[in-house]
Write a protein that holds these residues in place. Structure first.
Motif, short mmCIF file in Angstrom:
data_model
loop_
_atom_site.label_atom_id
_atom_site.label_comp_id
_atom_site.label_asym_id
_atom_site.label_seq_id
_atom_site.Cartn_x
_atom_site.Cartn_y
_atom_site.Cartn_z
N LYS A 219 8.63 14.42 5.74
CA LYS A 219 9.43 14.58 4.51
C LYS A 219 8.59 14.38 3.26
CE LYS A 219 13.88 13.56 6.50
NZ LYS A 219 14.82 12.51 6.89
N SER A 220 7.26 14.25 3.41
CA SER A 220 6.38 13.98 2.27
C SER A 220 5.34 15.09 2.14
CB SER A 220 5.64 12.66 2.48
OG SER A 220 6.55 11.62 2.78
N THR A 221 4.71 15.15 0.98
CA THR A 221 3.68 16.17 0.75
C THR A 221 2.41 15.86 1.53
OG1 THR A 221 4.50 16.28 -1.50
CG2 THR A 221 2.41 17.40 -1.05
N SER A 222 1.98 14.60 1.46
CA SER A 222 0.69 14.23 2.05
C SER A 222 0.96 13.21 3.15
CB SER A 222 -0.24 13.68 0.96
OG SER A 222 -0.19 14.50 -0.19
N GLY A 223 0.48 11.98 2.96
CA GLY A 223 0.64 10.96 4.00
C GLY A 223 1.79 10.00 3.78
N GLY A 224 2.73 10.35 2.87
CA GLY A 224 3.94 9.54 2.71
C GLY A 224 3.75 8.21 1.99
N ILE A 225 2.70 8.11 1.19
CA ILE A 225 2.43 6.81 0.53
C ILE A 225 3.45 6.52 -0.58
CG2 ILE A 225 0.67 5.41 -0.67
CD1 ILE A 225 0.15 6.20 2.37
N PHE A 226 3.92 7.58 -1.24
CA PHE A 226 4.96 7.36 -2.26
C PHE A 226 6.17 6.67 -1.64
CE2 PHE A 226 9.00 9.07 -3.98
CZ PHE A 226 9.05 8.29 -5.12
N THR A 227 6.58 7.11 -0.46
CA THR A 227 7.75 6.48 0.19
C THR A 227 7.47 5.00 0.47
OG1 THR A 227 8.52 8.55 1.15
CG2 THR A 227 9.23 6.53 2.25
N ALA A 228 6.27 4.71 0.97
CA ALA A 228 5.96 3.32 1.33
C ALA A 228 6.00 2.40 0.10
CB ALA A 228 4.58 3.26 1.99
N ILE A 229 5.36 2.82 -0.98
CA ILE A 229 5.30 1.90 -2.14
C ILE A 229 6.65 1.83 -2.86
CG2 ILE A 229 2.78 2.02 -2.49
CD1 ILE A 229 3.18 4.01 -4.69
N GLN B 242 -5.91 -4.90 -9.48
CA GLN B 242 -5.23 -5.91 -8.63
C GLN B 242 -3.78 -5.55 -8.34
OE1 GLN B 242 -5.60 -9.82 -10.22
NE2 GLN B 242 -7.60 -10.14 -9.27
N LYS B 243 -3.15 -4.94 -9.34
CA LYS B 243 -1.75 -4.57 -9.13
C LYS B 243 -1.63 -3.50 -8.05
CE LYS B 243 1.39 -5.29 -12.88
NZ LYS B 243 1.98 -4.76 -14.09
N GLY B 244 -2.60 -2.58 -8.04
CA GLY B 244 -2.62 -1.54 -7.01
C GLY B 244 -2.79 -2.18 -5.64
N GLU B 245 -3.67 -3.17 -5.59
CA GLU B 245 -3.93 -3.90 -4.34
C GLU B 245 -2.65 -4.60 -3.87
OE1 GLU B 245 -7.80 -5.87 -5.01
OE2 GLU B 245 -7.01 -7.36 -3.59
N GLU B 246 -1.98 -5.22 -4.83
CA GLU B 246 -0.73 -5.94 -4.54
C GLU B 246 0.32 -4.98 -3.98
OE1 GLU B 246 2.81 -7.80 -7.17
OE2 GLU B 246 0.85 -7.72 -8.13
N LEU B 247 0.40 -3.79 -4.61
CA LEU B 247 1.38 -2.79 -4.19
C LEU B 247 1.12 -2.35 -2.75
CD1 LEU B 247 3.74 -1.43 -5.61
CD2 LEU B 247 2.18 0.28 -6.52
N LEU B 248 -0.14 -2.12 -2.43
CA LEU B 248 -0.48 -1.69 -1.07
C LEU B 248 -0.18 -2.81 -0.06
CD1 LEU B 248 -1.67 0.60 0.68
CD2 LEU B 248 -3.89 -0.50 0.44
N ARG B 249 -0.49 -4.04 -0.46
CA ARG B 249 -0.23 -5.19 0.43
C ARG B 249 1.25 -5.28 0.79
NH1 ARG B 249 -1.38 -9.72 -2.50
NH2 ARG B 249 -3.27 -8.80 -3.34
N LYS B 250 2.10 -4.90 -0.16
CA LYS B 250 3.55 -4.97 0.07
C LYS B 250 3.98 -4.02 1.19
CE LYS B 250 4.78 -5.81 -4.83
NZ LYS B 250 5.39 -7.12 -4.85
N CYS B 251 3.16 -2.97 1.46
CA CYS B 251 3.58 -2.04 2.53
C CYS B 251 2.60 -2.03 3.70
CB CYS B 251 3.84 -0.64 2.00
SG CYS B 251 2.88 -0.09 0.66
N ASN B 252 1.96 -3.15 3.91
CA ASN B 252 1.03 -3.31 5.04
C ASN B 252 1.63 -2.95 6.38
OD1 ASN B 252 -1.53 -3.89 4.32
ND2 ASN B 252 -1.21 -6.09 4.11
N ASP B 253 2.93 -3.23 6.56
CA ASP B 253 3.55 -2.97 7.87
C ASP B 253 3.87 -1.49 8.07
OD1 ASP B 253 3.40 -5.60 8.43
OD2 ASP B 253 5.50 -6.05 7.90
N GLU B 254 4.01 -0.76 6.97
CA GLU B 254 4.44 0.65 7.09
C GLU B 254 3.28 1.63 7.05
OE1 GLU B 254 6.02 -1.46 4.84
OE2 GLU B 254 7.59 -1.76 6.33
N VAL B 255 2.15 1.20 6.47
CA VAL B 255 1.05 2.14 6.24
C VAL B 255 -0.20 1.73 7.02
CG1 VAL B 255 -0.49 3.09 4.47
CG2 VAL B 255 1.90 2.71 3.94
#
Ligand SMILES: Cc1cc2nc3c(=O)[nH]c(=O)nc-3n(C[C@H](O)[C@H](O)[C@H](O)COP(=O)(O)OP(=O)(O)OC[C@H]3O[C@@H](n4cnc5c(N)ncnc54)[C@H](O)[C@@H]3O)c2cc1C
Length: 369
Positions: free
Chosen positions: A84-94, A308-321
């Protein structure tokens, strides 16, 4: 104030000026190419200069992160999300992460007639309409003011968009404490096509296939994810035909002829590895060469962690990505828009002259020749 910008190429249409004006003296009006520009009503203007000061293009503000981002290859673990995403679905995860914390998400979606506009989502269903790239400049309306209101209400906000829209919002919010809860996600952006061409294209499809358009899908995964297919994957249906149709003429104008993009794209100040956002997402083109084990016909993303905020955002979806570090050279080799803007063809002016004189169908006939 006569005008916010002196030349068209100095306005990306981000609408920061329109959202800032204290007397509502500015409206955003489409020019003959269909792109929105600020127009000032002199009777209402109080010469406060706020519109010029907020402009991320005329005021060469310091919007970019200084450090070189960390580059990652990534994809969502859910096959359903990938499809359902264009690429690897990262928008959905974050965006899931921000919604899960009671926050709100901003992004581009279609209205009922497939105009593209920026909207606000406070739940997963609303957010789902923002999935998938729409290769048309979105109308920002009063969205920056809505973001400001959410931040004043102490909500976490994820704002997604093109790099110039991100810079516009950053300039609008400024360095106040409000920025604390704001997370910015941009796309690596090839350039942005004209809403007028999109309107005329939709009308042409309806004329050729009968009835009203009932669905349009750029970059659909009904066609396998690959760089080559990204110029072909456009499917649509109309009310008079049950069949799903494929048409590539809009892509051709956009990606091969390069005639339908906003003038400011050729002078884009954001085609840089130093980003204005916290996190940048795009397609991981070339991954089949560099790390074949990551290749997936359902889509693979590149992520740039810009601060750092980008890092924090990615950390929030560690289980999904699922993700892994990659060398920045791969990104710089495969993604031209990390180092230089699109180059328009010499015939761009003639194209728009013909468009004005003879109309869109003539343009399409020339394309088919
Ligand atoms: C105009 C445009 C040009 C692009 N150019 C490139 C490129 O040169 N190279 C590359 O690798 N990737 C490019 N992309 C990015 C890529 O197509 C995907 O959008 C990105 O990888 C996100 O995919 P996803 O699977 O994580 O999320 P998806 O679920 O597909 O999310 C789509 C995201 O894109 C945003 N979006 C969609 N349409 C628009 C729009 N018109 N304006 C602003 N934001 C929009 C949504 O708000 C959402 O955040 C471009 C995207 C757009 C919209």
């Amino acid at each position: 104030m006569e005008s916010v910008h002196s030349k068209k190429e100095d306005c990306s249409g981000c609408s920061a000026c329109y959202n800032t004006c204290p007397t509502n003296a500015i409206c955003m009006k489409a020019d003959e190419e269909g792109f929105l520009y600020p127009v000032i009503d002199q009777a209402l203007c109080v010469d406060c200069n706020n519109c010029v000061n907020v402009c991320p293009l005329t005021q060469d503000g310091n919007y970019k992160n200084e450090n070189i981002p960390e580059i990652l290859v990534a994809k969502h673990k859910s096959e359903e999300v990938l499809l359902k995403s264009t690429s690897g679905g990262i928008f959905t995860a974050i965006s899931d992460a921000i919604l899960g914390e009671g926050g709100v998400v901003y992004g581009a979606e279609y209205d009922d007639e497939f105009h593209v506009l920026h909207k606000r989502a406070e739940n997963y269903e609303q957010r789902n309409s923002m999935r998938i790239s729409k290769y048309v400049q979105s109308n920002m309306g009063e969205i920056f003011q809505e973001v400001e209101k959410d931040l004043v209400d102490n909500k976490k906000v994820l704002f997604t968009g093109t790099p110039c829209q991100i810079a516009g919002l950053k300039a609008f919010i400024g360095h106040s404490s409000l920025a604390y809860n704001l997370y910015l996600c941009d796309l690596i952006c090839h350039s942005i096509p004209s809403p007028l061409v999109w309107e005329d294209y939709k009308t042409l499809l309806e004329k050729e296939y009968g009835g009203r358009l009932t669905s349009v899908k750029f970059r659909t995964k009904e066609i396998d994810w690959s760089r080559e297919n990204s110029k072909k994957a456009f499917l649509f249906t109309t009310s008079q035909s049950e069949q799903v149709h494929n048409d590539t003429r809009f892509y051709k104008l956009f990606l091969e002829e390069k005639t339908i993009m906003r003038p400011s794209c050729e002078k884009c100040r954001f085609t840089d590895i130093h980003r204005a956002s916290d996190i940048t997402i795009a397609d991981y083109w070339g991954i089949e060469k560099y790390a074949p084990e990551w290749m997936d016909k359902k889509g693979v993303s590149i992520i740039l962690i810009n601060n750092q905020k980008g890092e924090e955002l990615l950390r929030k979806c560690n289980d999904e990505v699922k993700y892994e570090k990659r060398p920045k050279e791969e990104a710089l080799t495969e993604q031209q828009r990390l180092s230089e803007p699109v180059k328009f063809p010499e015939g761009r002016n003639k194209f728009w002259e013909d468009y004005g004189k003879y109309g869109f169908e003539y343009i399409i006939e020339q394309l088919d020749k």
